[in-house]
Design a protein around this motif. Structure first.
Motif, short mmCIF file in Angstrom:
data_model
loop_
_atom_site.label_atom_id
_atom_site.label_comp_id
_atom_site.label_asym_id
_atom_site.label_seq_id
_atom_site.Cartn_x
_atom_site.Cartn_y
_atom_site.Cartn_z
N ARG A 16 0.83 -1.21 0.00
CA ARG A 16 0.00 0.00 0.00
C ARG A 16 0.86 1.26 0.00
N ARG A 17 1.93 1.26 0.80
CA ARG A 17 2.81 2.43 0.90
C ARG A 17 3.59 2.67 -0.40
N LEU A 18 3.97 1.59 -1.08
CA LEU A 18 4.67 1.73 -2.36
C LEU A 18 3.79 2.45 -3.38
N GLY A 19 2.49 2.20 -3.31
CA GLY A 19 1.57 2.81 -4.26
C GLY A 19 1.45 4.31 -4.10
N THR A 20 1.85 4.83 -2.98
CA THR A 20 1.81 6.29 -2.76
C THR A 20 3.22 6.90 -2.77
N GLY A 21 4.22 6.10 -3.13
CA GLY A 21 5.60 6.61 -3.16
C GLY A 21 6.16 6.91 -1.80
N SER A 22 5.66 6.21 -0.77
CA SER A 22 6.03 6.52 0.61
C SER A 22 7.10 5.61 1.18
N VAL A 23 7.69 4.77 0.35
CA VAL A 23 8.74 3.84 0.79
C VAL A 23 9.97 4.03 -0.08
N LEU A 115 2.27 -0.63 -10.78
CA LEU A 115 1.53 0.49 -10.18
C LEU A 115 0.76 1.27 -11.24
N ARG A 116 1.36 1.39 -12.41
CA ARG A 116 0.69 2.10 -13.51
C ARG A 116 -0.59 1.37 -13.91
N ALA A 117 -0.50 0.05 -13.97
CA ALA A 117 -1.67 -0.76 -14.36
C ALA A 117 -2.79 -0.68 -13.34
N GLN A 118 -2.43 -0.40 -12.09
CA GLN A 118 -3.42 -0.29 -11.03
C GLN A 118 -3.97 1.12 -10.87
N GLY A 119 -3.49 2.05 -11.72
CA GLY A 119 -4.03 3.40 -11.72
C GLY A 119 -3.42 4.34 -10.71
N HIS A 120 -2.25 3.98 -10.15
CA HIS A 120 -1.61 4.87 -9.18
C HIS A 120 -1.05 6.10 -9.89
N THR A 121 -1.05 7.22 -9.20
CA THR A 121 -0.53 8.46 -9.80
C THR A 121 0.97 8.58 -9.64
N ILE A 122 1.55 7.91 -8.64
CA ILE A 122 2.99 7.92 -8.45
C ILE A 122 3.51 6.52 -8.74
N ASP A 142 15.78 -4.27 -18.98
CA ASP A 142 15.10 -5.51 -19.37
C ASP A 142 13.58 -5.35 -19.28
N ALA A 143 13.13 -4.55 -18.29
CA ALA A 143 11.69 -4.34 -18.10
C ALA A 143 11.13 -3.27 -19.03
N GLY A 144 12.00 -2.62 -19.82
CA GLY A 144 11.55 -1.56 -20.72
C GLY A 144 11.16 -0.29 -20.00
N GLU A 145 11.73 -0.08 -18.81
CA GLU A 145 11.40 1.09 -18.00
C GLU A 145 12.55 2.10 -18.03
N PRO A 146 12.30 3.34 -18.44
CA PRO A 146 13.35 4.37 -18.34
C PRO A 146 13.63 4.67 -16.88
N VAL A 147 14.88 5.03 -16.58
CA VAL A 147 15.27 5.29 -15.20
C VAL A 147 16.35 6.36 -15.18
N ASP A 148 16.28 7.24 -14.19
CA ASP A 148 17.33 8.21 -13.94
C ASP A 148 18.30 7.60 -12.94
N VAL A 149 19.61 7.77 -13.17
CA VAL A 149 20.63 7.27 -12.26
C VAL A 149 21.45 8.45 -11.76
N VAL A 150 21.56 8.58 -10.45
CA VAL A 150 22.32 9.67 -9.83
C VAL A 150 23.48 9.04 -9.07
N VAL A 151 24.71 9.39 -9.47
CA VAL A 151 25.91 8.69 -9.02
C VAL A 151 26.85 9.63 -8.28
N LEU A 184 9.51 11.62 -10.74
CA LEU A 184 9.21 10.41 -9.97
C LEU A 184 7.77 9.93 -10.16
N GLU A 185 6.89 10.81 -10.60
CA GLU A 185 5.52 10.36 -10.87
C GLU A 185 5.51 9.35 -12.01
N GLU A 186 6.48 9.45 -12.92
CA GLU A 186 6.49 8.60 -14.11
C GLU A 186 7.59 7.54 -14.10
#
Length: 308
Positions: A16-23, A115-122, A142-151, A184-186
């Motif tokens: 539940r907390r992951l769905g709101t970006g709280s973890v 989360l996107r499939a479940q309609g979450h905004t974050i 591999d999952a086809g997900e773009p990601v920002d990396v901060v090093v 982070l919303e996307e």
């Protein structure tokens, strides 16, 4: 049954907390041991080494003189008795190998789509790691997900973070207080707080691994001030989820002091680890972190069930 109920209750709350970006998941060296067979030989190139395996690997050829093979001490010894580039060369050769992401990396990389499939905004997650490898990045690819990396990088004594964008740009973060080039919303952000290996360019490698490295890490500008404030604010008021850590990991203790200084008081969270020591239990309890004594593989399986 009590352990099963506790794990299910935990996963229900975290889902539940992951769905709101709280973890904020925080990956340590033990995260790379998820799914690894007990008799697997990392030297065959299929799995990255644990901290103790890396220490043993470096100790032998450089004649490490002590019985206690702590990675910080062994790395410091290699740095002292060899050329300045030797340790970096050794670490680059190890962490630039073609390792495959494990079940945990894949689970985290697939989270945005779930989360996107479940309609979450974050849908994006902020992920922290002290690991140097690129297994998380590969899992997202591999999952086809773009990601920002901060090093984290240190060059000629100057510390900074660098933003590696999904488009392949490399942007030095010179003004951490105002830098906000994330969404982070996307999409997710991987924050690598102890450097990483650049498989294509050894000169860009940064490894916080020796005792001197940790002194430099603390002696300069506060690292939390170098992390973009946009990300630091999210770390400061989220629950922390530690995956593959124990209190023997000094790299964790260093950064936690920085984070909890920003929080003022820990918001709480969880540590997923097998057979925690009494020191672990007392340390985590002080910070309001609950321990779940389960294997990471089991944790991932139950988390997937709850997210579905």
């Amino acid at each position: 049954m009590a352990a099963v109920d506790s794990l299910n209750r935990h996963c229900q709350i975290v889902a539940r907390r992951l769905g709101t970006g709280s973890v904020v998941p925080f990956l340590g060296a033990g995260a790379n041991l998820c799914d690894r067979p007990a008799d697997a030989d990392w030297l065959q190139g299929m799995f990255p080494p644990s901290g103790s395996e890396l220490a043993a690997y470096l100790a032998e050829p450089y004649g490490y003189p002590e019985e206690d093979r702590d990675l910080l001490r062994v790395s410091q010894w290699v740095d002292l008795v060899s050329s300045p580039r030797a340790l970096v060369d050794e670490l680059h050769a190890i962490f630039s190998r073609d390792y495959r992401p494990n079940k945990l990396h894949t689970f985290l990389a697939e989270l945005p789509a779930r989360l996107r499939a479940q309609g979450h905004t974050i849908c994006g997650q902020l992920l922290l790691t002290t690991n140097y490898d690129n297994l998380l990045e590969r899992a997202f690819a591999d999952a086809g997900e773009p990601v920002d990396v901060v090093v984290y990088e240190i060059r000629r004594g100057e510390q900074q973070f660098v933003h590696l964008t999904p488009e392949g740009e490399r942007v030095p973060i010179e003004h951490a207080a105002t830098y906000r080039e994330f969404a982070l919303e996307e999409r997710s952000v991987i924050l690598k707080i102890h450097g990483d290996v650049d498989r294509d360019d050894l000169s860009r490698d940064t490894f916080v691994v020796t005792e001197d490295n940790y002194i430099d890490y603390l002696a300069g500008d506060s690292v939390r001030k170098l992390i973009p404030a946009y990300l630091m604010a999210r770390i400061a008021d989220r629950d922390l989820l530690f995956l593959g850590y124990s209190m023997r990991d000094w790299n964790l203790r260093v950064i936690l002091r920085q984070i909890w200084a920003e929080q003022g008081i820990s918001t709480g969270g969880w540590s997923i680890q097998r057979n925690p020591s009494e020191i672990d239990k007392r340390f985590w309890a002080r910070q309001r972190i609950d321990i779940l004594d389960v294997a990471l593989e089991e944790w991932v399986d139950v988390m997937r069930d709850h997210l579905q």
